[in-house]
Write an enzyme that holds these catalytic residues in place. Structure first.
Site, PDB file in Angstrom:
ATOM      1  N   GLU A 249       0.820  -1.216   0.000  1.00  0.00           N
ATOM      2  CA  GLU A 249       0.000   0.000   0.000  1.00  0.00           C
ATOM      3  C   GLU A 249       0.851   1.263   0.000  1.00  0.00           C
ATOM      4  O   GLU A 249       0.474   2.269  -0.598  1.00  0.00           O
ATOM      5  CB  GLU A 249      -0.922   0.012   1.228  1.00  0.00           C
ATOM      6  CG  GLU A 249      -2.004  -1.048   1.213  1.00  0.00           C
ATOM      7  CD  GLU A 249      -3.123  -0.728   0.241  1.00  0.00           C
ATOM      8  OE1 GLU A 249      -3.233   0.437  -0.190  1.00  0.00           O
ATOM      9  OE2 GLU A 249      -3.885  -1.661  -0.098  1.00  0.00           O
TER      10      GLU A 249
ATOM     11  N   ASP B 138      -6.185   7.207  -5.267  1.00  0.00           N
ATOM     12  CA  ASP B 138      -5.762   5.851  -5.583  1.00  0.00           C
ATOM     13  C   ASP B 138      -5.955   5.578  -7.067  1.00  0.00           C
ATOM     14  O   ASP B 138      -6.274   6.485  -7.850  1.00  0.00           O
ATOM     15  CB  ASP B 138      -6.497   4.832  -4.700  1.00  0.00           C
ATOM     16  CG  ASP B 138      -7.989   4.721  -5.011  1.00  0.00           C
ATOM     17  OD1 ASP B 138      -8.459   5.325  -6.005  1.00  0.00           O
ATOM     18  OD2 ASP B 138      -8.693   4.023  -4.259  1.00  0.00           O
TER      19      ASP B 138
END
Length: 209
Positions: A17, A26
């Site tokens: 991540e 994202d």
């Protein structure tokens, strides 16, 4: 429900991540912060930046630990067969990325696993292959699912590094005032080694184009 991701699994998931203290977008364009913490299914607003900029790495980790409970419980609820630590951790990582509903309804992974088809479930990870840049992560999760701990290379989380603001010195296409603002921000914002913080594309994402 009693079971949690191992420290090894948490480190591997953190490495996938990345750790970012300032809200960013994202791969789907959703506003996110910390270690993949979803703020909203939309682009970040100035209010998000103000509210969700985290003071330090520990704050990101604390938020991450709270988030994990949801995905750990989802795996425990959905999977009806025994799991080793590496298998459980890999499934939590997948669930963290595709969401609880996606994981519980996955015919490629969860449904196969519940029939006892562990290898079929492992290969099923690769069917969650969009956007294309996620393929490396899926391969890593598949290998984690297949490989018992003790047979894997140790994984450490990404270290925060800072890129020099001089990266903008050659950006003649930027308005001088905007470039100055970016330089000040760039010196304050931590990037992960994986995030590609020095690229123009990454800068544009972080500073909302």
């Amino acid at each position: 429900m009693g079971r949690h991701i191992t420290e090894t699994g948490a480190q591997m998931l953190t490495a996938r991540e990345g750790v970012r203290l300032v809200p960013y977008h994202d791969s789907k364009g959703y506003c996110t912060t910390g270690i993949g913490h979803l703020i909203a299914h939309r682009r970040c607003t100035p209010a998000d930046i103000q509210q969700w900029t985290l003071p330090n790495r520990q704050a990101a980790i604390d938020l991450f630990r709270k988030d994990l409970v949801t995905y750990e419980n989802a795996v425990l609820e959905a999977v009806k067969v025994p799991l080793t630590d590496n298998q459980f951790d890999a499934l939590v990582s997948l669930c963290y990325n595709i969401g609880v509903n996606g994981f519980k309804s996955s015919k490629a992974v969860t449904a196969r696993l519940n029939t006892g088809d562990y290898e079929g479930a492992a290969t099923g990870f690769m069917q969650w292959n969009k956007p294309p840049e996620i393929i490396g992560r899926r391969r890593s999760e598949m290998n984690q699912f297949r490989t018992p701990y003790g047979n894997q290379q140790p994984v450490s989380g990404p270290q925060l590094v800072r890129g020099p603001s001089s990266k903008f010195a050659k950006a003649e296409w930027l308005h001088p005032v905007f470039r100055e603002r970016l330089e000040r921000l760039y010196d304050q914002v931590p990037f992960t080694n994986k995030s590609g913080g020095g690229s123009r594309q990454r800068q544009a994402e972080l500073y909302n184009d």
